[in-house]
Design a protein around this motif. Structure first.
Motif, PDB file in Angstrom:
ATOM      1  N   GLY A 212       0.812  -1.108   0.060  1.00  0.00           N
ATOM      2  CA  GLY A 212       0.195   0.190  -0.145  1.00  0.00           C
ATOM      3  C   GLY A 212       1.026   1.328  -0.053  1.00  0.00           C
TER       4      GLY A 212
ATOM      5  N   LEU B  32      -5.222  -0.976   5.378  1.00  0.00           N
ATOM      6  CA  LEU B  32      -6.246  -2.039   5.339  1.00  0.00           C
ATOM      7  C   LEU B  32      -7.539  -1.550   5.550  1.00  0.00           C
ATOM      8  CD1 LEU B  32      -4.436  -4.961   6.967  1.00  0.00           C
ATOM      9  CD2 LEU B  32      -4.587  -4.749   4.770  1.00  0.00           C
TER      10      LEU B  32
ATOM     11  N   VAL C 274       4.212  -5.281   7.888  1.00  0.00           N
ATOM     12  CA  VAL C 274       5.398  -4.583   8.094  1.00  0.00           C
ATOM     13  C   VAL C 274       4.649  -3.044   7.905  1.00  0.00           C
ATOM     14  CG1 VAL C 274       7.722  -3.656   7.327  1.00  0.00           C
ATOM     15  CG2 VAL C 274       7.241  -5.923   7.283  1.00  0.00           C
ATOM     16  N   ASP C 275       4.653  -2.483   8.932  1.00  0.00           N
ATOM     17  CA  ASP C 275       4.114  -1.213   8.975  1.00  0.00           C
ATOM     18  C   ASP C 275       4.341  -0.332  10.333  1.00  0.00           C
ATOM     19  OD1 ASP C 275       1.053   0.183   7.488  1.00  0.00           O
ATOM     20  OD2 ASP C 275       1.614   1.115   9.558  1.00  0.00           O
TER      21      ASP C 275
ATOM     22  N   ASN D   9       2.657   1.211  12.062  1.00  0.00           N
ATOM     23  CA  ASN D   9       1.615   0.855  12.987  1.00  0.00           C
ATOM     24  C   ASN D   9       0.983  -0.599  12.800  1.00  0.00           C
ATOM     25  OD1 ASN D   9       1.175   3.413  13.954  1.00  0.00           O
ATOM     26  ND2 ASN D   9       0.364   3.954  12.146  1.00  0.00           N
TER      27      ASN D   9
ATOM     28  N   LEU E 196      -2.881  -2.371  13.513  1.00  0.00           N
ATOM     29  CA  LEU E 196      -3.664  -2.568  12.518  1.00  0.00           C
ATOM     30  C   LEU E 196      -3.947  -4.175  12.420  1.00  0.00           C
ATOM     31  CD1 LEU E 196      -1.781  -0.501   9.764  1.00  0.00           C
ATOM     32  CD2 LEU E 196      -3.955   0.081  10.584  1.00  0.00           C
TER      33      LEU E 196
ATOM     34  N   ALA F 267       7.607  -1.296  11.903  1.00  0.00           N
ATOM     35  CA  ALA F 267       8.836  -0.807  11.325  1.00  0.00           C
ATOM     36  C   ALA F 267       8.676  -0.111   9.962  1.00  0.00           C
ATOM     37  CB  ALA F 267       9.941  -1.719  10.983  1.00  0.00           C
TER      38      ALA F 267
ATOM     39  N   ALA G 246       8.991   0.517   5.957  1.00  0.00           N
ATOM     40  CA  ALA G 246       9.216  -0.383   4.920  1.00  0.00           C
ATOM     41  C   ALA G 246      10.720  -0.477   4.705  1.00  0.00           C
ATOM     42  CB  ALA G 246       8.355  -0.069   3.788  1.00  0.00           C
TER      43      ALA G 246
HETATM   44  N1  APR Z   1       6.662   2.350   5.819  1.00  0.00           N
HETATM   45  C1  APR Z   1       5.436   1.705   5.928  1.00  0.00           C
HETATM   46  N2  APR Z   1       4.373   1.896   6.151  1.00  0.00           N
HETATM   47  C2  APR Z   1       4.217   3.380   6.436  1.00  0.00           C
HETATM   48  C3  APR Z   1       5.215   4.044   6.283  1.00  0.00           C
HETATM   49  C4  APR Z   1       6.534   3.633   5.958  1.00  0.00           C
HETATM   50  N3  APR Z   1       7.717   4.458   5.957  1.00  0.00           N
HETATM   51  N4  APR Z   1       4.671   5.354   6.546  1.00  0.00           N
HETATM   52  C5  APR Z   1       3.504   5.215   6.662  1.00  0.00           C
HETATM   53  N5  APR Z   1       2.989   3.817   6.582  1.00  0.00           N
HETATM   54  C6  APR Z   1       1.917   3.118   6.665  1.00  0.00           C
HETATM   55  C7  APR Z   1       0.822   3.986   7.766  1.00  0.00           C
HETATM   56  O1  APR Z   1       0.944   3.322   8.963  1.00  0.00           O
HETATM   57  C8  APR Z   1      -0.577   3.217   7.016  1.00  0.00           C
HETATM   58  O2  APR Z   1      -0.785   1.945   7.746  1.00  0.00           O
HETATM   59  O3  APR Z   1       1.027   3.024   5.383  1.00  0.00           O
HETATM   60  C9  APR Z   1      -0.182   2.883   5.687  1.00  0.00           C
HETATM   61  C10 APR Z   1      -0.838   3.805   4.661  1.00  0.00           C
HETATM   62  O4  APR Z   1      -2.148   3.764   4.627  1.00  0.00           O
HETATM   63  P1  APR Z   1      -3.312   4.545   3.601  1.00  0.00           P
HETATM   64  O5  APR Z   1      -2.888   5.832   3.470  1.00  0.00           O
HETATM   65  O6  APR Z   1      -4.667   4.179   4.157  1.00  0.00           O
HETATM   66  O7  APR Z   1      -2.849   3.962   2.241  1.00  0.00           O
HETATM   67  P2  APR Z   1      -3.350   2.438   1.479  1.00  0.00           P
HETATM   68  O8  APR Z   1      -3.742   1.503   2.704  1.00  0.00           O
HETATM   69  O9  APR Z   1      -2.526   1.895   0.454  1.00  0.00           O
HETATM   70  O10 APR Z   1      -4.752   2.880   1.119  1.00  0.00           O
HETATM   71  C11 APR Z   1      -5.603   2.091  -0.084  1.00  0.00           C
HETATM   72  O11 APR Z   1      -6.981   3.844  -0.489  1.00  0.00           O
HETATM   73  O12 APR Z   1      -6.964   6.196  -0.973  1.00  0.00           O
HETATM   74  C12 APR Z   1      -7.118   4.782  -1.602  1.00  0.00           C
HETATM   75  O13 APR Z   1      -6.791   3.930  -3.566  1.00  0.00           O
HETATM   76  C13 APR Z   1      -6.117   4.391  -2.625  1.00  0.00           C
HETATM   77  O14 APR Z   1      -4.702   2.781  -3.065  1.00  0.00           O
HETATM   78  C14 APR Z   1      -5.113   3.518  -2.075  1.00  0.00           C
HETATM   79  C15 APR Z   1      -6.234   2.946  -1.005  1.00  0.00           C
END
Ligand code: APR
Length: 237
Positions: A14, A179, A200-201, A203, A207, A217, A219
């Protein structure tokens, strides 16, 4: 296992995996995406209201994507594949950082920002017109071109294919996703019951459902460490 009996690693990524490449995640801040309300720039209704704004918005996002570079997490996954592991990536991201890192099997659940598609037939996908999409750029059926991106409220055409991939997983690695978005979040539940799942995140613990191993951690640290561990274990076997 696949036919050649190598274990199949499926990686669900993501926005978080691209965060350290300088691309913003969606849900870490104020609910806005680069100062725009999501409903104005990422919904069919926003497109109906103001297609010019939507085209301008994605043309700007494209510049950011082109400037971004794959980070150690993208590179570690590509190197794992190059080392002979059977790796398939299912990404919610619309950037091309997995491909630029060298990964070859990448399924884009939510489309690809560097492509255009017909606004009247989602199956008609095109290379991007030079200089980005403009009002008046038409598909072969005469419809306006739009970004090849799945917006909120739209069907996810690649979901069935992604489900088939996850169903075949021997190990599921999830990286950088809240998620929070369906149907992508449902993919986890498509994995076979005996398939271990790791998230791996930063949070991750907050989550993860309890059957998922959480690694809190970023990514760029968590993924290369895991990949290193798997590669060393393979050498010992
Ligand atoms: N490494 C790993 N994870 C990270 C980092 C990092 N450096 N920085 C932030 N995160 C995590 C956050 O903790 C969060 O859980 O990335 C996640 C981002 O979540 P979202 O912004 O909700 O992104 P995503 O889950 O990909 O969203 C899904 O939603 O907006 C729509 O279509 C869009 O594809 C996207 C979908």
């Amino acid at each position: 296992m696949t036919a050649d009996s190598r274990p199949r690693l499926v990686v669900l990524t993501g926005a978080g995996i691209s965060a350290e490449s300088g691309l913003k995640t969606f849900r870490d801040g104020d609910g806005l995406w680069e100062n725009h309300a999501i409903e104005d720039v990422a919904t069919p209704e926003g497109w109906q209201r103001d297609p010019e704004l939507v085209l301008r918005f994605y043309n700007e996002r494209r510049t950011q994507v082109r400037r971004a570079r794959p980070n150690p997490a993208h590179r570690a996954l590509a190197e794992l594949e190059q080392a002979g592991f059977d790796v398939c990536i299912v990404t919610q991201n619309i950037d091309d950082l997995h491909e630029r890192a060298g990964s070859r099997e990448v399924v884009h659940l939510h489309g690809e920002i560097l492509k255009a598609r017909s606004s009247i037939d989602p199956r008609l996908i095109y290379p991007l017109p030079r200089g980005g999409i403009r009002l008046g750029d038409l598909c072969d059926k005469g419809g306006q071109l739009r970004p090849h991106v799945v917006w909120f409220g739209e069907a996810v055409p690649a979901y069935g294919h992604a489900c088939d991939i996850v169903t075949e997983a021997d190990l599921l690695l999830v990286v950088g996703t809240s998620l929070a978005v369906m149907p992508a979040a449902m993919l986890l539940h498509e994995a076979p019951t005996e398939c271990p799942c790791i998230l791996v995140d930063p949070n991750a613990s907050a989550l993860s459902p309890d059957w998922v191993r959480a690694i809190d951690a970023p990514a760029s640290q968590g993924v290369p460490k895991l990949v290193d561990h798997w590669r060393r274990r393979q050498r010992l076997e």
